[in-house]
Design a protein around this motif. Structure first.
Motif, PDB file in Angstrom:
ATOM      1  N   ASN A  25       1.196  -1.267  -0.183  1.00 37.80           N
ATOM      2  CA  ASN A  25      -0.556   0.092  -0.165  1.00 37.80           C
ATOM      3  C   ASN A  25       0.805   1.058  -0.342  1.00 37.80           C
ATOM      4  O   ASN A  25       0.094   2.215   0.187  1.00 37.80           O
ATOM      5  N   LYS A  26       2.209   0.583   0.241  1.00 35.33           N
ATOM      6  CA  LYS A  26       2.940   2.082  -0.130  1.00 35.33           C
ATOM      7  C   LYS A  26       2.452   3.111   1.625  1.00 35.33           C
ATOM      8  O   LYS A  26       2.515   3.775   0.789  1.00 35.33           O
ATOM      9  N   CYS A  27       3.337   2.696   2.347  1.00 38.18           N
ATOM     10  CA  CYS A  27       2.589   3.871   3.148  1.00 38.18           C
ATOM     11  C   CYS A  27       3.112   3.036   4.298  1.00 38.18           C
ATOM     12  O   CYS A  27       3.571   1.840   4.858  1.00 38.18           O
ATOM     13  N   TYR A  28       3.076   3.702   5.579  1.00 38.75           N
ATOM     14  CA  TYR A  28       4.038   3.220   7.219  1.00 38.75           C
ATOM     15  C   TYR A  28       2.656   3.469   7.631  1.00 38.75           C
ATOM     16  O   TYR A  28       1.305   3.652   8.009  1.00 38.75           O
TER      17      TYR A  28
ATOM     18  N   GLY B  73      15.876   3.379   2.394  1.00 40.34           N
ATOM     19  CA  GLY B  73      16.380   1.814   1.950  1.00 40.34           C
ATOM     20  C   GLY B  73      15.818   1.347   1.161  1.00 40.34           C
ATOM     21  O   GLY B  73      14.827   2.487   0.268  1.00 40.34           O
ATOM     22  N   GLY B  74      15.030   0.191   1.221  1.00 41.69           N
ATOM     23  CA  GLY B  74      14.609  -0.687   0.228  1.00 41.69           C
ATOM     24  C   GLY B  74      14.011  -2.015   0.511  1.00 41.69           C
ATOM     25  O   GLY B  74      13.656  -2.224   1.513  1.00 41.69           O
TER      26      GLY B  74
ATOM     27  N   GLN C 200       8.893   9.390   2.091  1.00 33.30           N
ATOM     28  CA  GLN C 200       8.840   9.342   0.542  1.00 33.30           C
ATOM     29  C   GLN C 200       8.607   7.412   0.702  1.00 33.30           C
ATOM     30  O   GLN C 200       9.724   7.057   0.350  1.00 33.30           O
ATOM     31  N   ILE C 201       7.903   6.933  -0.020  1.00 38.04           N
ATOM     32  CA  ILE C 201       7.047   5.508  -0.116  1.00 38.04           C
ATOM     33  C   ILE C 201       7.538   5.108  -2.069  1.00 38.04           C
ATOM     34  O   ILE C 201       5.729   5.514  -2.528  1.00 38.04           O
TER      35      ILE C 201
END
Length: 224
Positions: free
Chosen positions: A101-104, A217-218, A152-153
């Protein structure tokens, strides 16, 4: 009497008194000269002299310097111990980012707070700080405020921007001067007299410094 006249005696034989201002000037010159013992090398060795002069002339105003900001940023980036706040934040990002979901995740925000509250804050207490001028200019820190400015993801990478704001107090209290680390040095005795003796009363001041660092990071680093 055959005793030679004192260098402080006038031609009329009366003792001359130096003024409070002149006495303070002499002590501050000695204060600056003795500071060289603690600031032998490096780009920050001139800071202690500038801060002593600020105590002499600044009347308690806060002190800032681009050199202090640079020293703070360098310290944060070079601290690769596992319990540094930067490394603990990096670990939390790697573990908990939701890549699908590209989030924290909101329910993992406490892990970020934990990384900050339980991590090692940047302090200039390393061995080299005894000689590069930083251990004496910032011999402790009073407050550290750490803010996550951006996370930013993207598909397989993240970029976090973290801001550090650190405040220290350039002054000595009774506990400091009784500490054997301080009281055996004439440098600290002069400092104490200039600040605490009521005939002088030169005001201590707050030192403010800040730095912004990036953590990246990745997706494939999740288990690191």
């Amino acid at each position: 009497s055959n005793r030679p006249p004192s260098m402080y005696s006038s031609s009329h034989g009366a003792s001359e008194k130096i003024s409070r201002q002149e006495c303070a000037r002499i002590l501050f010159d000695e204060f600056r000269d003795l500071s060289r013992t603690f600031s032998i090398y490096g780009p920050y060795r001139h800071l202690i002299g500038q801060m002593i002069t600020h105590m002499q002339n600044g009347n308690g105003a806060a002190f800032t310097s681009s050199y202090l900001d640079a020293a703070l940023k360098e310290h944060i980036l070079r601290d690769n111990t596992e319990n540094s706040t930067r490394k603990l934040l990096e670990k939390a990002f790697n573990l908990f980012i939701d890549w699908e979901n590209k989030c924290y995740p909101a329910d993992k925000k406490d892990e970020l707070r934990k990384a900050i509250l339980e991590g090692k804050l940047p302090k200039f207490d390393r061995f080299q700080d005894n000689f590069n001028g930083m251990g004496i200019t910032i011999h402790d820190t009073w407050a550290t405020h750490i803010t996550l400015k951006l996370l930013q993801i993207d598909y397989d990478r993240y970029r976090a921007v973290v801001h550090y704001k650190v405040q220290d107090h350039f002054g000595l209290d009774n506990t400091d001067i009784l500490n054997t680390k301080f009281k055996d040095f004439i440098f600290f005795r002069i400092w104490f007299v200039l600040q605490r003796y009521d005939k002088f009363g030169f005001k201590p001041f707050m030192t403010n410094m800040e730095a912004t660092v990036e953590i990246t990071g990745g997706r494939n680093e999740k288990k690191n």
